[in-house]
Design a protein around this motif. Structure first.
Motif, mmCIF file in Angstrom:
data_model
loop_
_atom_site.group_PDB
_atom_site.id
_atom_site.type_symbol
_atom_site.label_atom_id
_atom_site.label_comp_id
_atom_site.label_asym_id
_atom_site.label_seq_id
_atom_site.Cartn_x
_atom_site.Cartn_y
_atom_site.Cartn_z
ATOM 1 N N GLU A 1 21.925 64.287 47.885
ATOM 2 C CA GLU A 1 21.712 62.799 48.022
ATOM 3 C C GLU A 1 22.904 62.250 48.941
ATOM 4 N N VAL A 2 23.997 62.970 49.208
ATOM 5 C CA VAL A 2 24.680 62.204 50.183
ATOM 6 C C VAL A 2 24.323 62.480 51.687
ATOM 7 N N TYR A 3 23.091 63.505 51.763
ATOM 8 C CA TYR A 3 22.669 63.805 53.113
ATOM 9 C C TYR A 3 21.606 62.589 53.324
ATOM 10 N N GLY A 4 21.435 61.780 52.452
ATOM 11 C CA GLY A 4 20.044 60.871 52.465
ATOM 12 C C GLY A 4 18.980 61.617 52.786
ATOM 13 N N ASP A 5 18.102 60.939 53.861
ATOM 14 C CA ASP A 5 16.769 61.450 54.284
ATOM 15 C C ASP A 5 17.288 62.142 55.626
ATOM 16 N N PRO A 6 17.576 63.362 55.478
ATOM 17 C CA PRO A 6 18.273 64.049 56.578
ATOM 18 C C PRO A 6 17.641 64.170 57.736
ATOM 19 N N LEU A 7 18.447 64.369 58.979
ATOM 20 C CA LEU A 7 17.747 64.457 60.405
ATOM 21 C C LEU A 7 18.125 66.086 60.683
ATOM 22 N N VAL A 8 18.938 66.579 60.009
ATOM 23 C CA VAL A 8 19.182 68.110 60.035
ATOM 24 C C VAL A 8 18.544 69.066 58.926
ATOM 25 N N HIS A 9 18.051 70.045 59.599
ATOM 26 C CA HIS A 9 17.252 71.022 58.441
ATOM 27 C C HIS A 9 17.612 72.297 58.733
ATOM 28 N N PRO A 10 18.048 73.124 57.732
ATOM 29 C CA PRO A 10 18.603 73.000 56.355
ATOM 30 C C PRO A 10 19.905 72.147 56.492
ATOM 31 N N GLN A 11 20.327 71.512 55.341
ATOM 32 C CA GLN A 11 21.518 70.822 55.440
ATOM 33 C C GLN A 11 22.576 71.411 55.219
ATOM 34 N N SER A 12 23.785 71.660 55.914
ATOM 35 C CA SER A 12 24.894 72.265 55.801
ATOM 36 C C SER A 12 25.990 71.110 55.465
ATOM 37 N N GLU A 13 27.102 71.748 54.924
ATOM 38 C CA GLU A 13 28.350 70.877 54.700
ATOM 39 C C GLU A 13 28.679 70.051 55.750
ATOM 40 N N GLU A 14 28.502 70.348 57.079
ATOM 41 C CA GLU A 14 29.029 69.550 58.130
ATOM 42 C C GLU A 14 28.152 68.506 58.565
ATOM 43 N N TYR A 15 27.094 68.193 57.944
ATOM 44 C CA TYR A 15 26.188 67.166 58.293
ATOM 45 C C TYR A 15 26.652 65.943 57.547
ATOM 46 N N TYR A 16 26.810 64.748 58.307
ATOM 47 C CA TYR A 16 27.321 63.535 57.518
ATOM 48 C C TYR A 16 26.249 62.877 56.834
ATOM 49 N N GLY A 17 25.014 63.089 56.946
ATOM 50 C CA GLY A 17 23.929 62.365 56.430
ATOM 51 C C GLY A 17 23.480 61.048 57.068
ATOM 52 N N ASN A 18 22.014 60.754 56.622
ATOM 53 C CA ASN A 18 21.508 59.497 57.003
ATOM 54 C C ASN A 18 20.980 58.702 55.668
ATOM 55 N N VAL A 19 21.987 57.959 55.390
ATOM 56 C CA VAL A 19 21.878 57.206 54.230
ATOM 57 C C VAL A 19 21.640 55.520 54.355
ATOM 58 N N ASN A 20 20.843 55.286 53.594
ATOM 59 C CA ASN A 20 20.602 53.618 53.637
ATOM 60 C C ASN A 20 21.422 52.860 52.629
ATOM 61 N N THR A 21 22.604 52.575 53.098
ATOM 62 C CA THR A 21 23.627 51.990 51.843
ATOM 63 C C THR A 21 23.244 50.829 51.098
ATOM 64 N N ILE A 22 22.129 49.975 51.738
ATOM 65 C CA ILE A 22 21.494 48.857 50.819
ATOM 66 C C ILE A 22 20.148 49.061 50.338
ATOM 67 N N GLY A 23 19.777 50.219 50.323
ATOM 68 C CA GLY A 23 18.407 50.516 49.804
ATOM 69 C C GLY A 23 18.565 50.708 48.261
ATOM 70 N N PRO A 24 17.388 51.098 47.639
ATOM 71 C CA PRO A 24 17.398 51.142 46.075
ATOM 72 C C PRO A 24 18.158 52.311 45.688
ATOM 73 N N ARG A 25 18.041 53.345 46.720
ATOM 74 C CA ARG A 25 18.597 54.728 45.990
ATOM 75 C C ARG A 25 20.179 54.616 46.548
ATOM 76 N N GLY A 26 20.681 53.685 47.319
ATOM 77 C CA GLY A 26 22.053 53.484 47.770
ATOM 78 C C GLY A 26 23.193 53.646 46.644
ATOM 79 N N VAL A 27 22.735 53.005 45.632
ATOM 80 C CA VAL A 27 23.757 52.792 44.468
ATOM 81 C C VAL A 27 24.267 54.179 43.976
#
Length: 329
Positions: free
Chosen positions: A120-146
């Motif tokens: 979930e640290v990758y959020g809704d990813p813009l990179v596929h598949p997700q590698s450890e070097e990807y910083y993610g696409n996360v909504n900090t204030i959305g319901p899943r942000g907690v």
């Protein structure tokens, strides 16, 4: 003397399997859980063991374990959307205050600590598949942000302790994991589908069902975590199965597995629900010599038999844990 490992979230799904693993490997295990989402039935078979001890404690409070502690595995956290949407503040606290307390304990005991991060640290990813070097696409204030931000902070403070204090730390980014002891009504896709099939209900797919997940059987997951803990690598490592499948295809697999004739019904996709999930596990292969061994068909048969063995009372009851007292501060 036997080495001692502290496992937080010990009465949960993954935590209980980790307790089994370390007991089998000859460790003394201290299992800690506040039982907000965990269940003692997952570890009651260990209570009679001489080298197992259970501590009913909330890690967001000061954590004390007498004597030597060699390893700490921090798995205390709500992990399903149903849970962390009901207890958002507790979710943030266990990822921040709880992690801080356990890093402090690791420093005091000169112990190595592995923290359970998440895909979930990758959020809704813009990179596929997700590698450890990807910083993610996360909504900090959305319901899943907690949940997402609790885990991202958890990684940050862990690396700060590693760099500033020289603490031995390990970070596992865990992708969708399944197997026996999952809670039937916790909102995750596998128990949700199997529960609906066993109750004769139609299977609920959110969105158009083309979003993907990659499911790792719990035995493989635990083996990867064990190898990561004992490795010399301190940066995050993806632990998951790269065998990707759409949710709609998976629903059809469940109908076939359970030999039911339920239909698939569609509902609106929840906000910020990731459209793709597939781990790049090249690091795990190279550094740990690890990759999943259990096929989805094999793992799902075992998982289905577990859910099938539950009583009718368990099968038909709704999730009704009282979270109110944990969500006030």
């Amino acid at each position: 003397m036997k080495k001692t490992v502290l496992i937080t979230g010990a009465a949960g799904f993954l935590g209980s399997h980790l307790c089994d693993k370390f007991m089998a490997e000859g460790y003394r295990v201290v299992g800690m859980d506040n039982l907000i989402t965990g269940d003692l039935k997952n570890i009651e078979h260990l209570f009679e063991k001489e080298d197992f001890e259970f501590s009913h404690h909330d890690v967001t409070k000061f954590v004390h374990v007498p004597g030597q502690v060699d390893y700490i595995l921090h798995f205390a956290s709500p992990a399903s959307p149903i849970d962390y949407l009901k207890i958002p503040i507790q979710t943030l606290k266990v990822g921040s205050l709880g992690t801080h307390n356990l890093l402090g304990l690791a420093k005091e005991k000169n112990a190595r600590i592995l923290i359970a991060s998440t895909s979930e640290v990758y959020g809704d990813p813009l990179v596929h598949p997700q590698s450890e070097e990807y910083y993610g696409n996360v909504n900090t204030i959305g319901p899943r942000g907690v949940y997402d931000e609790a885990k991202r902070f958890q990684e940050s403070i862990t690396m700060a302790y590693h760099r500033f204090h020289g603490l031995e730390t390990r970070i596992a980014r865990i992708f969708n994991t399944y197997g026996p002891r999952m809670r039937l009504n916790d909102g995750r896709v596998i128990p949700a589908f199997i529960g609906q099939a066993l109750r004769g209900e139609d299977l609920t797919v959110f969105g158009d069902g083309q979003q993907t997940r990659s499911f790792c059987y719990v035995d493989d997951q635990v083996d990867g975590l064990y190898k990561l803990l004992l490795s010399d690598y301190s940066l995050p490592v993806n632990i998951g199965n790269p065998d990707e499948i759409t949710i709609l295809e998976f629903a059809e697999e469940i109908i076939k597995l359970t030999e039911t004739n339920q239909k698939v019904i569609f509902k609106e996709l929840p906000k910020d629900d990731p459209l793709q999930r597939q781990p790049n596990i090249e690091k795990a292969k190279e550094i740990l010599g690890w990759q999943p061994k259990v096929s989805r068909s094999e793992g799902m048969k075992t998982t289905f038999q577990y859910f099938k063995s539950l009583s009718k009372e368990e099968l038909f009851k709704s999730e009704h844990k009282d979270f109110s007292k944990h969500n006030r501060s």
